[in-house]
Design an enzyme around this catalytic site. Structure first.
Site, short mmCIF file in Angstrom:
data_model
loop_
_atom_site.label_atom_id
_atom_site.label_comp_id
_atom_site.label_asym_id
_atom_site.label_seq_id
_atom_site.Cartn_x
_atom_site.Cartn_y
_atom_site.Cartn_z
N LYS A 61 32.51 -5.05 -42.80
CA LYS A 61 32.21 -3.91 -41.95
C LYS A 61 30.85 -3.37 -42.37
CE LYS A 61 36.33 -3.14 -39.83
NZ LYS A 61 36.50 -2.93 -38.40
N LYS A 101 41.54 -8.25 -29.07
CA LYS A 101 42.58 -7.52 -29.79
C LYS A 101 43.67 -7.24 -28.75
CE LYS A 101 39.84 -5.26 -33.34
NZ LYS A 101 38.41 -5.03 -33.20
#
Length: 335
Positions: free
Chosen positions: A148, A255
């Site tokens: 990230k 997702k």
């Protein structure tokens, strides 16, 4: 069929950092259906602040579904168009009712014959914490790591530089996820710096919704760009096609909880493949119940790339898992 729902709060073992802030807990909902004594469970994996269906009438709609559970699935799908995570929970519950015993997509994976290769996810934090996570993943045998980024680029860049100095691109695939953390101008610089380090791809370099800017970045980027949040809230088939044709990304990331479950993921995959766009599947902080269903679905798609599936190890109060991680391979535990 009868149906009921319940709310559940997953608690993080350690606060987890993203460019949108630090997460301490994750709210989720479970839909349970019953028919002739058989039960099926699905996770309506709402993600506050990110899900398209994060709205005040969410539980009202869940209750509506429980009361209309015997209606035709085509009608329900249309009614739940604006509630992708609820439809996702419904898909799971019905599949689980049909197959029983932690099963959603029975096959080689659930028979314990084959596994799914996943990437190791590195959460944001200070350099020490990020390096500690990286070392742990490398020790476990991961060949693909996703970091990230987008909060402190100088430090993040330094970590990536050190990693690449230690491991060539053939030894270690590096992916990064910016969660929309850069401006367009910043992104141009970052994309060049990432290319110098042979980074596999960057997810969502700029905020979702800026199709023109994203299209410009994708057309000239030296580092492949993957759309992630960009897909959230696009429920119409023609709009999905228009998005992909306009932006022309190198990859899309699916997702299921955020894009409308398995049916919508299938549609995105089909459109992406027609346009020669790569894709992979990622979980979104589901409990072990939703994660198990996503893993079984993911295996059926036969994508050889490392997938972005979690392992359920982030929470202190998760449920017993049907999944087991051995090195970088996610297996289903038959017993």
């Amino acid at each position: 069929m009868k149906a009921k729902y319940s709310r559940y709060l997953l608690e993080f073992k350690r606060p987890s950092g993203t460019s949108r802030g630090v997460l301490h807990e994750k709210e989720t909902f479970f839909l349970e259906v019953e028919d002739n004594g058989n039960k099926g469970i699905g996770e309506c994996a709402l993600f506050r602040g990110l899900s398209f269906d994060d709205r005040p009438d969410y539980e009202e709609k869940l209750q509506w579904l429980c009361e209309h559970i015997n209606e035709d699935p085509i009608y329900l799908k249309e009614e739940l168009k604006e509630f992708p995570s609820i439809w996702f929970g419904y898909e799971q519950a019905v599949l689980n009712l049909k197959h029983g015993n932690h099963l959603y997509f029975p096959g080689e994976f659930t028979e314990g014959k084959s596994a799914i290769t996943i990437n190791g996810l590195i959460w944001m934090g200070d350099i020490g914490y990020m390096e500690e996570q990286i070392q742990e993943k490398l020790d476990k045998g991961f060949h693909c790591i996703k970091l990230k980024i987008g909060v402190d680029w100088n430090s993040e860049h330094e970590i990536l530089r050190k990693l690449r100095a230690k491991f060539s691109k053939d030894q270690l695939e590096l992916r990064v996820d910016a969660n929309g953390g850069f401006s367009k101008d910043e992104a141009k610089t970052v994309l060049k710096q990432l290319a110098d380090l042979h980074i596999h791809s960057i997810e969502q370099p700029i905020k979702a919704g800026n199709w023109k800017d994203m299209a410009e970045l994708c057309s000239e980027t030296p580092t492949p760009i993957a759309l992630d949040e960009e897909l959230i809230g696009i429920t119409d088939s023609l709009e999905k096609k228009k998005l992909l044709e306009t932006i022309k990304p190198q990859y899309i990331i699916l997702k299921p909880a955020l894009v409308g479950g398995f049916a919508s993921s299938d549609e995105w995959i089909s459109l992406a493949e027609e346009l020669n766009i790569g894709w992979w599947i990622t979980s979104a902080l589901e409990s072990n119940i939703g994660l198990n269903a996503i893993a079984q679905y993911t295996f059926t798609k036969k994508n050889p790339m490392p997938q972005g599936l979690g392992t359920g190890s982030l929470f202190v109060n998760n449920f017993e898992s049907s999944l087991e991680l051995r090195n970088e391979l996610l297996w289903f535990k038959k017993e």
